[in-house]
Design a protein around this motif. Structure first.
Motif, PDB file in Angstrom:
ATOM      1  N   VAL A  13      -0.021  -4.978   4.042  1.00 41.65           N
ATOM      2  CA  VAL A  13      -0.576  -3.891   4.861  1.00 41.65           C
ATOM      3  C   VAL A  13      -0.910  -2.694   3.984  1.00 41.65           C
ATOM      4  O   VAL A  13      -1.994  -2.098   4.098  1.00 41.65           O
ATOM      5  N   ILE A  14       0.020  -2.337   3.103  1.00 41.45           N
ATOM      6  CA  ILE A  14      -0.189  -1.195   2.205  1.00 41.45           C
ATOM      7  C   ILE A  14      -1.363  -1.459   1.267  1.00 41.45           C
ATOM      8  O   ILE A  14      -2.211  -0.585   1.049  1.00 41.45           O
ATOM      9  N   ILE A  15      -1.433  -2.667   0.725  1.00 41.20           N
ATOM     10  CA  ILE A  15      -2.541  -3.024  -0.172  1.00 41.20           C
ATOM     11  C   ILE A  15      -3.871  -2.940   0.580  1.00 41.20           C
ATOM     12  O   ILE A  15      -4.858  -2.400   0.065  1.00 41.20           O
ATOM     13  N   GLY A  16      -3.897  -3.461   1.791  1.00 40.19           N
ATOM     14  CA  GLY A  16      -5.119  -3.399   2.600  1.00 40.19           C
ATOM     15  C   GLY A  16      -5.546  -1.972   2.885  1.00 40.19           C
ATOM     16  O   GLY A  16      -6.732  -1.640   2.826  1.00 40.19           O
ATOM     17  N   ALA A  17      -4.574  -1.096   3.173  1.00 35.69           N
ATOM     18  CA  ALA A  17      -4.882   0.308   3.463  1.00 35.69           C
ATOM     19  C   ALA A  17      -5.449   1.012   2.232  1.00 35.69           C
ATOM     20  O   ALA A  17      -6.383   1.815   2.340  1.00 35.69           O
ATOM     21  N   ILE A  18      -4.888   0.715   1.058  1.00 32.68           N
ATOM     22  CA  ILE A  18      -5.363   1.352  -0.179  1.00 32.68           C
ATOM     23  C   ILE A  18      -6.749   0.834  -0.564  1.00 32.68           C
ATOM     24  O   ILE A  18      -7.641   1.613  -0.918  1.00 32.68           O
ATOM     25  N   MET A  19      -6.937  -0.467  -0.478  1.00 32.59           N
ATOM     26  CA  MET A  19      -8.185  -1.077  -0.932  1.00 32.59           C
ATOM     27  C   MET A  19      -9.324  -0.984   0.087  1.00 32.59           C
ATOM     28  O   MET A  19     -10.487  -0.914  -0.286  1.00 32.59           O
TER      29      MET A  19
END
Length: 249
Positions: free
Chosen positions: A47-53
Protein backbone atom coordinates in the motif's frame (compact mmCIF):
# COMPACT_ATOMS: atom_id res chain seq x y z
CA UNK A 1 -3.14 12.74 -24.05
CA UNK A 2 -0.32 10.21 -24.47
CA UNK A 3 1.08 11.13 -21.03
CA UNK A 4 -2.35 10.69 -19.46
CA UNK A 5 -2.79 7.31 -21.15
CA UNK A 6 0.72 6.27 -20.09
CA UNK A 7 0.11 7.31 -16.47
CA UNK A 8 -3.24 5.51 -16.37
CA UNK A 9 -1.65 2.35 -17.77
CA UNK A 10 1.18 2.56 -15.25
CA UNK A 11 -1.27 3.08 -12.37
CA UNK A 12 -3.45 0.14 -13.45
CA UNK A 13 -0.33 -2.04 -13.68
CA UNK A 14 0.80 -0.91 -10.21
CA UNK A 15 -2.61 -1.67 -8.71
CA UNK A 16 -2.59 -5.10 -10.37
CA UNK A 17 0.92 -6.06 -9.26
CA UNK A 18 0.76 -4.62 -5.74
CA UNK A 19 -2.80 -5.78 -5.23
CA UNK A 20 -1.81 -9.29 -6.30
CA UNK A 21 1.14 -9.20 -3.90
CA UNK A 22 -1.17 -8.08 -1.09
CA UNK A 23 -3.56 -10.97 -1.76
CA UNK A 24 -0.63 -13.41 -1.84
CA UNK A 25 0.67 -12.10 1.50
CA UNK A 26 -2.80 -12.34 2.99
CA UNK A 27 -3.30 -15.94 1.89
CA UNK A 28 0.09 -17.15 3.13
CA UNK A 29 1.93 -16.94 6.46
CA UNK A 30 4.39 -14.53 4.83
CA UNK A 31 2.06 -11.58 5.41
CA UNK A 32 2.00 -11.89 9.18
CA UNK A 33 4.64 -12.13 11.90
CA UNK A 34 3.20 -13.80 15.03
CA UNK A 35 3.87 -11.77 18.19
CA UNK A 36 2.02 -13.21 21.18
CA UNK A 37 -1.73 -13.58 20.55
CA UNK A 38 -1.71 -11.05 17.71
CA UNK A 39 0.46 -10.62 14.62
CA UNK A 40 2.53 -7.85 13.14
CA UNK A 41 1.96 -7.48 9.42
CA UNK A 42 3.89 -6.50 6.31
CA UNK A 43 0.71 -6.30 4.21
CA UNK A 44 0.73 -2.51 4.50
CA UNK A 45 4.03 -2.32 2.59
CA UNK A 46 2.51 -2.73 -0.94
CA UNK A 47 0.00 0.00 0.00
CA UNK A 48 2.79 2.40 0.95
CA UNK A 49 4.75 1.58 -2.22
CA UNK A 50 1.63 2.14 -4.33
CA UNK A 51 0.96 5.49 -2.65
CA UNK A 52 4.54 6.69 -3.23
CA UNK A 53 4.80 5.46 -6.82
CA UNK A 54 1.25 6.12 -8.02
CA UNK A 55 -0.33 8.65 -5.68
CA UNK A 56 -3.57 8.52 -3.65
CA UNK A 57 -5.65 6.63 -6.23
CA UNK A 58 -3.21 3.72 -6.50
CA UNK A 59 -2.54 3.77 -2.75
CA UNK A 60 -6.26 3.84 -1.99
CA UNK A 61 -7.06 0.91 -4.31
CA UNK A 62 -4.21 -1.24 -2.98
CA UNK A 63 -5.31 -0.31 0.54
CA UNK A 64 -8.84 -1.46 -0.30
CA UNK A 65 -7.44 -4.82 -1.43
CA UNK A 66 -5.46 -5.05 1.84
CA UNK A 67 -8.61 -4.29 3.82
CA UNK A 68 -10.71 -6.86 1.99
CA UNK A 69 -7.95 -9.44 2.49
CA UNK A 70 -7.97 -8.67 6.21
CA UNK A 71 -11.76 -9.09 6.30
CA UNK A 72 -11.48 -12.37 4.35
CA UNK A 73 -8.86 -13.69 6.80
CA UNK A 74 -11.08 -12.81 9.76
CA UNK A 75 -13.85 -14.92 8.21
CA UNK A 76 -11.83 -17.84 6.86
CA UNK A 77 -8.95 -18.05 9.38
CA UNK A 78 -10.40 -16.69 12.63
CA UNK A 79 -8.35 -16.12 15.78
CA UNK A 80 -9.51 -15.16 19.26
CA UNK A 81 -9.63 -11.48 18.23
CA UNK A 82 -10.90 -11.83 14.64
CA UNK A 83 -14.40 -10.67 15.62
CA UNK A 84 -13.09 -7.08 15.61
CA UNK A 85 -11.92 -7.39 12.00
CA UNK A 86 -15.32 -8.62 10.80
CA UNK A 87 -16.29 -4.95 10.99
CA UNK A 88 -15.16 -3.14 7.79
CA UNK A 89 -14.62 0.00 9.87
CA UNK A 90 -11.70 -1.84 11.50
CA UNK A 91 -10.48 -4.11 8.71
CA UNK A 92 -11.07 -2.06 5.55
CA UNK A 93 -11.38 1.70 6.19
CA UNK A 94 -8.00 2.23 7.93
CA UNK A 95 -6.24 0.39 5.10
CA UNK A 96 -7.73 2.71 2.47
CA UNK A 97 -6.63 5.67 4.58
CA UNK A 98 -3.06 4.26 4.63
CA UNK A 99 -2.90 4.71 0.86
CA UNK A 100 -4.47 8.16 0.83
CA UNK A 101 -2.57 9.48 3.85
CA UNK A 102 0.83 8.15 2.75
CA UNK A 103 0.44 9.67 -0.73
CA UNK A 104 -0.32 13.15 0.65
CA UNK A 105 2.42 12.92 3.29
CA UNK A 106 4.91 11.90 0.59
CA UNK A 107 3.89 14.91 -1.54
CA UNK A 108 4.23 17.21 1.46
CA UNK A 109 7.68 15.87 2.39
CA UNK A 110 8.87 16.20 -1.22
CA UNK A 111 7.85 19.85 -1.18
CA UNK A 112 9.82 20.86 1.93
CA UNK A 113 13.58 21.31 2.26
CA UNK A 114 15.98 18.45 2.98
CA UNK A 115 16.93 20.09 6.28
CA UNK A 116 13.29 20.18 7.40
CA UNK A 117 12.82 16.60 6.21
CA UNK A 118 15.75 15.33 8.28
CA UNK A 119 14.47 17.24 11.31
CA UNK A 120 11.03 15.66 10.87
CA UNK A 121 12.36 12.11 10.72
CA UNK A 122 14.66 12.78 13.69
CA UNK A 123 11.64 13.94 15.73
CA UNK A 124 9.75 10.73 14.83
CA UNK A 125 12.60 8.43 15.89
CA UNK A 126 13.44 10.41 19.04
CA UNK A 127 9.78 10.34 20.08
CA UNK A 128 9.65 6.55 19.71
CA UNK A 129 12.97 6.19 21.55
CA UNK A 130 11.83 8.35 24.47
CA UNK A 131 8.64 6.35 24.81
CA UNK A 132 10.56 3.07 24.89
CA UNK A 133 13.02 4.56 27.37
CA UNK A 134 10.10 5.45 29.62
CA UNK A 135 8.85 1.87 29.21
CA UNK A 136 12.20 0.52 30.42
CA UNK A 137 12.17 2.89 33.40
CA UNK A 138 8.63 1.86 34.37
CA UNK A 139 9.43 -1.85 33.94
CA UNK A 140 12.51 -1.50 36.19
CA UNK A 141 10.40 0.17 38.87
CA UNK A 142 7.87 -2.66 38.69
CA UNK A 143 10.57 -5.36 38.39
CA UNK A 144 9.05 -6.74 35.18
CA UNK A 145 12.00 -8.57 33.61
CA UNK A 146 10.20 -9.53 30.38
CA UNK A 147 9.11 -5.92 29.76
CA UNK A 148 12.63 -4.66 30.44
CA UNK A 149 14.09 -7.09 27.89
CA UNK A 150 11.44 -6.42 25.22
CA UNK A 151 11.69 -2.62 25.52
CA UNK A 152 15.51 -2.72 25.57
CA UNK A 153 15.65 -4.86 22.42
CA UNK A 154 13.12 -2.61 20.66
CA UNK A 155 14.99 0.54 21.74
CA UNK A 156 18.28 -0.88 20.41
CA UNK A 157 16.65 -1.70 17.07
CA UNK A 158 15.05 1.75 16.87
CA UNK A 159 18.37 3.51 17.57
CA UNK A 160 20.13 1.45 14.90
CA UNK A 161 17.35 2.19 12.42
CA UNK A 162 17.45 5.89 13.28
CA UNK A 163 21.19 5.97 12.57
CA UNK A 164 20.67 4.00 9.35
CA UNK A 165 17.90 6.26 8.09
CA UNK A 166 19.63 9.54 8.95
CA UNK A 167 23.27 8.76 8.14
CA UNK A 168 23.49 5.85 5.74
CA UNK A 169 20.66 6.46 3.30
CA UNK A 170 21.04 8.84 0.40
CA UNK A 171 19.26 12.13 1.01
CA UNK A 172 16.83 11.26 -1.79
CA UNK A 173 15.60 8.36 0.34
CA UNK A 174 14.57 10.42 3.36
CA UNK A 175 11.18 11.22 1.82
CA UNK A 176 10.58 7.48 1.38
CA UNK A 177 11.60 6.74 4.97
CA UNK A 178 9.17 9.30 6.39
CA UNK A 179 6.37 8.03 4.16
CA UNK A 180 7.05 4.42 5.23
CA UNK A 181 6.99 5.40 8.91
CA UNK A 182 3.84 7.49 8.46
CA UNK A 183 1.97 4.83 6.51
CA UNK A 184 2.78 2.17 9.10
CA UNK A 185 1.74 4.40 12.00
CA UNK A 186 -1.52 5.27 10.23
CA UNK A 187 -2.31 1.56 10.01
CA UNK A 188 -1.40 0.75 13.62
CA UNK A 189 -2.97 3.83 15.23
CA UNK A 190 -6.23 3.74 13.27
CA UNK A 191 -6.86 0.01 13.63
CA UNK A 192 -6.09 -0.10 17.36
CA UNK A 193 -7.97 3.15 18.06
CA UNK A 194 -11.09 1.78 16.39
CA UNK A 195 -10.74 -1.50 18.27
CA UNK A 196 -10.40 0.47 21.51
CA UNK A 197 -13.54 2.53 20.91
CA UNK A 198 -15.70 -0.21 19.35
CA UNK A 199 -14.58 -3.41 21.06
CA UNK A 200 -12.16 -2.43 23.84
CA UNK A 201 -13.36 -4.58 26.73
CA UNK A 202 -14.42 -7.50 24.52
CA UNK A 203 -11.05 -7.45 22.74
CA UNK A 204 -9.01 -7.39 25.95
CA UNK A 205 -11.22 -10.06 27.55
CA UNK A 206 -10.62 -12.33 24.52
CA UNK A 207 -6.88 -11.98 25.17
CA UNK A 208 -7.43 -13.15 28.75
CA UNK A 209 -6.54 -9.77 30.23
CA UNK A 210 -8.26 -7.72 32.93
CA UNK A 211 -10.87 -5.46 31.28
CA UNK A 212 -9.76 -2.62 33.54
CA UNK A 213 -6.48 -2.52 31.58
CA UNK A 214 -8.06 -1.91 28.16
CA UNK A 215 -6.05 1.18 27.28
CA UNK A 216 -2.75 -0.17 28.56
CA UNK A 217 -3.19 -3.56 26.87
CA UNK A 218 -4.05 -2.10 23.47
CA UNK A 219 -1.23 0.44 23.73
CA UNK A 220 1.23 -2.37 24.54
CA UNK A 221 0.07 -4.31 21.48
CA UNK A 222 0.57 -1.17 19.39
CA UNK A 223 4.16 -0.78 20.60
CA UNK A 224 5.16 -4.43 20.35
CA UNK A 225 3.61 -4.85 16.89
CA UNK A 226 4.02 -1.33 15.55
CA UNK A 227 7.75 -0.80 16.05
CA UNK A 228 8.82 -3.97 14.17
CA UNK A 229 6.33 -3.04 11.43
CA UNK A 230 7.84 0.46 11.15
CA UNK A 231 11.40 -0.87 10.95
CA UNK A 232 10.57 -3.56 8.38
CA UNK A 233 8.62 -1.00 6.32
CA UNK A 234 11.53 1.47 6.30
CA UNK A 235 13.96 -1.17 5.06
CA UNK A 236 11.73 -2.83 2.44
CA UNK A 237 9.93 0.26 1.12
CA UNK A 238 13.19 2.20 0.74
CA UNK A 239 14.90 -0.63 -1.13
CA UNK A 240 11.93 -1.39 -3.42
CA UNK A 241 11.00 2.22 -4.25
CA UNK A 242 14.61 3.17 -5.01
CA UNK A 243 14.87 0.14 -7.31
CA UNK A 244 11.63 1.09 -9.09
CA UNK A 245 12.75 4.71 -9.41
CA UNK A 246 15.93 3.60 -11.20
CA UNK A 247 14.03 1.25 -13.46
CA UNK A 248 11.42 3.81 -14.53
CA UNK A 249 13.68 6.86 -14.51
Amino acid sequence: MNNTYSNNTKNIALIGVLGGLTIFLGLTPMGFIPIGPTAATIMHIPVIIGAIMGGPVVGGFVGLIFGLSSLFNAIMKPTIVSFAFLNPLVSVLPRIIIGLGTAYIYSFVKAISKKQTKLLIAIIWVGISLYLGYGIFSAIQQAKTASIIINTVLLSIVLLTMFFSLKKLKEASIDIVISAVAGTLINTLLVLSLIYFLYGEQFVSALGKDVSTVGRTILTIGIINGIPEVIIAVILVTAIVNTLRKKYK
